[in-house]
Design a protein around this motif. Structure first.
Motif, PDB file in Angstrom:
ATOM      1  N   VAL A  90       0.518  54.433  -4.943  1.00 29.04           N
ATOM      2  CA  VAL A  90       1.194  53.869  -6.105  1.00 29.04           C
ATOM      3  C   VAL A  90       2.022  52.657  -5.683  1.00 29.04           C
ATOM      4  O   VAL A  90       2.837  52.743  -4.767  1.00 29.04           O
ATOM      5  CB  VAL A  90       2.117  54.918  -6.766  1.00 29.04           C
ATOM      6  CG1 VAL A  90       2.869  54.311  -7.931  1.00 29.04           C
ATOM      7  CG2 VAL A  90       1.327  56.127  -7.222  1.00 29.04           C
ATOM      8  N   LEU A  91       1.792  51.524  -6.340  1.00 26.28           N
ATOM      9  CA  LEU A  91       2.623  50.337  -6.115  1.00 26.28           C
ATOM     10  C   LEU A  91       3.864  50.401  -6.997  1.00 26.28           C
ATOM     11  O   LEU A  91       4.972  50.167  -6.537  1.00 26.28           O
ATOM     12  CB  LEU A  91       1.837  49.059  -6.432  1.00 26.28           C
ATOM     13  CG  LEU A  91       0.624  48.751  -5.574  1.00 26.28           C
ATOM     14  CD1 LEU A  91      -0.096  47.524  -6.118  1.00 26.28           C
ATOM     15  CD2 LEU A  91       1.045  48.521  -4.136  1.00 26.28           C
ATOM     16  N   HIS A  92       3.660  50.656  -8.275  1.00 24.91           N
ATOM     17  CA  HIS A  92       4.739  50.731  -9.267  1.00 24.91           C
ATOM     18  C   HIS A  92       4.394  51.786 -10.295  1.00 24.91           C
ATOM     19  O   HIS A  92       3.232  51.980 -10.622  1.00 24.91           O
ATOM     20  CB  HIS A  92       4.879  49.427 -10.063  1.00 24.91           C
ATOM     21  CG  HIS A  92       5.524  48.303  -9.376  1.00 24.91           C
ATOM     22  ND1 HIS A  92       6.790  48.356  -8.855  1.00 24.91           N
ATOM     23  CD2 HIS A  92       5.085  47.046  -9.135  1.00 24.91           C
ATOM     24  CE1 HIS A  92       7.087  47.191  -8.325  1.00 24.91           C
ATOM     25  NE2 HIS A  92       6.063  46.385  -8.469  1.00 24.91           N
ATOM     26  N   THR A  93       5.418  52.385 -10.838  1.00 19.05           N
ATOM     27  CA  THR A  93       5.290  53.161 -12.065  1.00 19.05           C
ATOM     28  C   THR A  93       6.411  52.679 -12.964  1.00 19.05           C
ATOM     29  O   THR A  93       7.581  52.768 -12.612  1.00 19.05           O
ATOM     30  CB  THR A  93       5.415  54.672 -11.804  1.00 19.05           C
ATOM     31  OG1 THR A  93       4.354  55.068 -10.939  1.00 19.05           O
ATOM     32  CG2 THR A  93       5.319  55.450 -13.104  1.00 19.05           C
ATOM     33  N   ILE A  94       6.015  52.125 -14.097  1.00 17.43           N
ATOM     34  CA  ILE A  94       6.976  51.545 -15.028  1.00 17.43           C
ATOM     35  C   ILE A  94       6.876  52.273 -16.356  1.00 17.43           C
ATOM     36  O   ILE A  94       5.792  52.374 -16.928  1.00 17.43           O
ATOM     37  CB  ILE A  94       6.688  50.042 -15.255  1.00 17.43           C
ATOM     38  CG1 ILE A  94       6.661  49.300 -13.931  1.00 17.43           C
ATOM     39  CG2 ILE A  94       7.698  49.433 -16.206  1.00 17.43           C
ATOM     40  CD1 ILE A  94       6.037  47.942 -14.030  1.00 17.43           C
ATOM     41  N   SER A  95       7.995  52.792 -16.821  1.00 17.68           N
ATOM     42  CA  SER A  95       8.058  53.369 -18.159  1.00 17.68           C
ATOM     43  C   SER A  95       8.613  52.286 -19.068  1.00 17.68           C
ATOM     44  O   SER A  95       9.697  51.762 -18.830  1.00 17.68           O
ATOM     45  CB  SER A  95       8.952  54.601 -18.183  1.00 17.68           C
ATOM     46  OG  SER A  95       8.409  55.616 -17.369  1.00 17.68           O
TER      47      SER A  95
END
Length: 176
Positions: free
Chosen positions: A127-132
């Motif tokens: 995972v590079l990013h997880t954005i909500s």
């Protein structure tokens, strides 16, 4: 020949010095603003978009070995301009400042489980990013986000909610 300065000349010079000082202080204060830019140099190989907490509304975009993006279980070719917009949005996120650090405000910012859009980007199976992504602001030029599962809610530049509010059909390439 002796030059004498009038009161008016002295006042103008003093005011110019004061305005220069104010300008310098504004430059210094502007450089210390809470604007942070989160940049990623690594290209995404997979993007997952989940609307709310409903895994039935999950969209998978995968980059093939030919560097073409495909969408969905049937591996339909994806619209390259839309996916390029996704990639640009994920590579550089400008956070204008923290607005809340309390999770019970999630509904106020559109980050409750029923309304948020969660976007994860992957490279090399990591995972590079997880954005909500919550709702856009009333101006439409910013939105509320949470990064990597943390409780802090940020105001981010750009209408990311509108950008990532897509369906599998809308992401399919229209080229025949």
């Amino acid at each position: 020949m002796k030059k004498t300065f009038s009161k008016r000349t002295i006042t103008l010079i003093a005011l110019t010095a004061v305005l220069a000082l104010i300008y310098i202080l504004q430059i210094i204060a502007a450089s210390k603003t809470g604007v942070k830019t989160i940049k990623t140099e690594i290209d995404s190989e997979e993007i997952t978009i989940t609307k709310g907490m409903n895994s039935l509304e999950e969209i998978h975009l995968v980059k093939t070995s030919e560097n073409q993006w495909v969408v969905g279980e049937n591996q339909y070719p994806a619209d390259s301009s839309t996916v390029s917009g996704f990639e640009r949005s994920l590579k550089e996120i400008k956070l204008l400042g923290a607005v809340s650090s309390v999770t019970n405000n999630a509904e106020r910012y559109g980050l409750d489980d029923g309304h948020k859009i969660t976007v994860s980007s992957y490279a090399n199976k990591k995972v590079l990013h997880t954005i909500s992504i919550g709702k856009n602001t009333s101006t439409g030029n910013q939105c509320y986000v949470q990064l990597d599962g943390k409780n802090t809610i940020y105001l981010a530049s750009g209408a990311l909610h509108s950008t990532f509010d897509a369906t599998t059909d809308s992401l399919r390439s229209k080229n025949v």
